[in-house]
Design an enzyme around this catalytic site. Structure first.
Site, PDB file in Angstrom:
ATOM      1  N   ASN A  57      28.901  30.347  37.052  1.00 33.65           N
ATOM      2  CA  ASN A  57      29.063  31.444  36.264  1.00 33.65           C
ATOM      3  C   ASN A  57      28.780  31.064  34.623  1.00 33.65           C
ATOM      4  O   ASN A  57      28.292  31.610  34.005  1.00 33.65           O
ATOM      5  CB  ASN A  57      30.125  32.442  36.312  1.00 33.65           C
ATOM      6  N   HIS A 113      35.193  39.049  39.525  1.00 31.18           N
ATOM      7  CA  HIS A 113      35.801  38.683  41.029  1.00 31.18           C
ATOM      8  C   HIS A 113      34.981  39.013  42.132  1.00 31.18           C
ATOM      9  O   HIS A 113      34.198  40.053  42.182  1.00 31.18           O
ATOM     10  CB  HIS A 113      37.028  39.471  41.245  1.00 31.18           C
TER      11      HIS A 113
HETATM   12  C1  GAR Z   1      33.070  33.097  41.518  1.00 36.84           C
HETATM   13  O1  GAR Z   1      32.538  33.614  42.525  1.00 36.84           O
HETATM   14  C2  GAR Z   1      34.236  33.973  40.928  1.00 36.84           C
HETATM   15  O2  GAR Z   1      34.085  35.480  40.836  1.00 36.84           O
HETATM   16  C3  GAR Z   1      35.485  33.576  41.574  1.00 36.84           C
HETATM   17  O3  GAR Z   1      35.303  32.175  41.556  1.00 36.84           O
HETATM   18  C4  GAR Z   1      33.943  31.975  41.665  1.00 36.84           C
HETATM   19  C5  GAR Z   1      33.599  30.728  40.649  1.00 36.84           C
HETATM   20  O4  GAR Z   1      32.449  30.201  40.980  1.00 36.84           O
HETATM   21  N1  GAR Z   1      36.562  34.207  41.030  1.00 36.84           N
HETATM   22  C6  GAR Z   1      37.540  34.537  41.775  1.00 36.84           C
HETATM   23  O5  GAR Z   1      37.838  34.387  42.866  1.00 36.84           O
HETATM   24  C7  GAR Z   1      38.912  35.027  40.880  1.00 36.84           C
HETATM   25  N2  GAR Z   1      39.876  35.681  41.344  1.00 36.84           N
HETATM   26  P1  GAR Z   1      31.751  29.401  39.759  1.00 36.84           P
HETATM   27  O6  GAR Z   1      32.795  28.303  39.524  1.00 36.84           O
HETATM   28  O7  GAR Z   1      30.670  28.769  40.334  1.00 36.84           O
HETATM   29  O8  GAR Z   1      31.483  30.357  38.633  1.00 36.84           O
END
Ligand code: GAR
Length: 197
Positions: free
Chosen positions: A13, A108
């Site tokens: 992200n 999320h």
């Molecule tokens: C994402 O899917 C985000 O929505 C989630 O962690 C992942 C991070 O991925 N967040 C949560 O679960 C918050 N409770 P990334 O490091 O590849 O962006």
């Protein structure tokens, strides 16, 4: 408008937000990465893109309040307007929340309030849902609670593997996070102009 991204892990992200900034789809500067995991892949991404980063762990401070006080100092030094959580797996405490209330946004991977926590994609998958989704919301004291800004439904197909379902959810995250943030930034600027005039 200066943003700080907080992340703990892979950083896909974070990369999507940087890409949106490059393509001028996000009218803000991603000025800082805050990470709490020294080995996180997201740090490599920041280094590659020359984004300043700080890696701090609460266990190196006498208390959570001391840890967050240090974060607030860094954020103030860099004149950060908005905090964007992108896979930051830590609860925000009052020391950080109070000065930045309504200025901390989280993404999320579920349709909150369903499946909060760290394993929401797998939790939804094994609960045999037919759909889940992505939620973007303001942060409050709770775990994945706080006023919801935007939600998008993501289908779970009957023959989906967990990986396929996960990948569909991440694609939606990468598409909507920059767009929703841009809308918040634009609306904030419009409100500021209205209140000055
Ligand atoms: C994402 O899917 C985000 O929505 C989630 O962690 C992942 C991070 O991925 N967040 C949560 O679960 C918050 N409770 P990334 O490091 O590849 O962006």
């Amino acid at each position: 408008m200066k943003l700080a991204v907080f992340a703990s892990g892979f950083g896909s992200n974070f990369s999507a937000l940087l890409e949106a900034e490059k393509q001028k789809k996000l009218s803000a500067e991603i000025a800082l990465l805050i990470c709490d995991q020294p080995k996180a892949k997201v740090i490599e991404r920041a280094v590659n893109e020359s984004i300043p980063y700080y890696c701090l762990s609460p266990k190196d401070f006498p208390s959570k309040a001391h840890f967050e006080k240090q974060l607030v100092q860094i954020l103030e030094e860099h004149e950060i307007d908005l905090i964007v959580l992108a896979g930051y797996m830590r609860l925000i405490g009052s020391t950080l929340l109070e000065p930045y209330r309504n200025r901390i946004i989280n993404i999320h991977p579920s349709l909150l309030p369903a499946f909060p926590g760290r394993t929401s994609i797998a939790d939804a998958y094994y609960a045999n849902v037919t759909e889940s989704g992505v939620t973007i919301h303001y942060i409050d004291e709770g775990i994945d609670t706080g006023p919801i800004i935007y939600q998008e439904v993501v289908a779970k197909k009957p023959d989906d593997t967990l990986e396929a379902f996960e990948s569909r959810i991440h694609s939606v995250e990468h598409a909507i996070y920059p767009t929703v943030l841009e809308k918040i930034i634009q609306e904030g600027e419009t409100n500021e102009k209205t209140s000055v005039n």
